[in-house]
Motif scaffolding. Structure first.
Motif, PDB file in Angstrom:
ATOM      1  N   LEU A   1      35.446  48.588  52.457  1.00 48.90           N
ATOM      2  CA  LEU A   1      36.789  49.056  52.802  1.00 48.90           C
ATOM      3  C   LEU A   1      36.938  50.552  52.516  1.00 48.90           C
ATOM      4  CD1 LEU A   1      38.889  46.170  51.204  1.00 48.90           C
ATOM      5  CD2 LEU A   1      38.493  46.558  53.648  1.00 48.90           C
TER       6      LEU A   1
ATOM      7  N   ALA B   1      34.775  44.672  49.248  1.00 52.40           N
ATOM      8  CA  ALA B   1      35.529  45.808  48.707  1.00 52.40           C
ATOM      9  C   ALA B   1      34.851  47.129  49.049  1.00 52.40           C
ATOM     10  CB  ALA B   1      35.691  45.675  47.194  1.00 52.40           C
TER      11      ALA B   1
ATOM     12  N   ALA C   1      44.019  48.409  49.438  1.00 51.86           N
ATOM     13  CA  ALA C   1      43.288  47.176  49.765  1.00 51.86           C
ATOM     14  C   ALA C   1      41.968  47.104  49.010  1.00 51.86           C
ATOM     15  CB  ALA C   1      43.036  47.090  51.267  1.00 51.86           C
ATOM     16  N   LYS C   2      41.261  48.237  48.948  1.00 56.06           N
ATOM     17  CA  LYS C   2      39.991  48.281  48.230  1.00 56.06           C
ATOM     18  C   LYS C   2      40.216  48.050  46.737  1.00 56.06           C
ATOM     19  CE  LYS C   2      35.850  51.092  47.842  1.00 56.06           C
ATOM     20  NZ  LYS C   2      35.158  52.226  48.465  1.00 56.06           N
TER      21      LYS C   2
ATOM     22  N   GLY D   1      42.658  46.460  45.310  1.00 57.28           N
ATOM     23  CA  GLY D   1      43.017  45.061  45.116  1.00 57.28           C
ATOM     24  C   GLY D   1      41.807  44.143  45.141  1.00 57.28           C
ATOM     25  N   MET D   2      40.884  44.416  46.051  1.00 53.63           N
ATOM     26  CA  MET D   2      39.675  43.599  46.158  1.00 53.63           C
ATOM     27  C   MET D   2      38.799  43.763  44.915  1.00 53.63           C
ATOM     28  SD  MET D   2      38.338  41.481  48.443  1.00 53.63           S
ATOM     29  CE  MET D   2      39.189  42.003  49.913  1.00 53.63           C
TER      30      MET D   2
END
Length: 60
Positions: free
Chosen positions: A17, A14, A22-23, A25-26
């Motif tokens: 990113l 994470a 996306a980050k 979500g991680m």
């Protein structure tokens, strides 16, 4: 312990990113893994600051 390793791997990925969905979500998945497995925060503020410095993380 495999669960903790999974958590750490998610966190490392994470922070690698760029900021965005996306980050986020991680990081949410890492939090979910920690919650499901009853992991407790055990790091001090100094530990977190050193980790952020090592990983070039900027928290605003």
């Amino acid at each position: 312990m495999k669960t903790e390793m999974d958590f750490e791997e998610l966190m490392d990925e994470a922070y690698g990113l760029p900021n965005g969905p996306a980050k986020l979500g991680m990081l949410e998945e890492a939090a979910r893994v920690a919650d499901v497995n009853g992991m407790e925060e055990r790091h001090t503020k100094q530990d977190r600051r050193l980790w952020r410095q090592q990983h070039s993380v900027v928290i605003r």
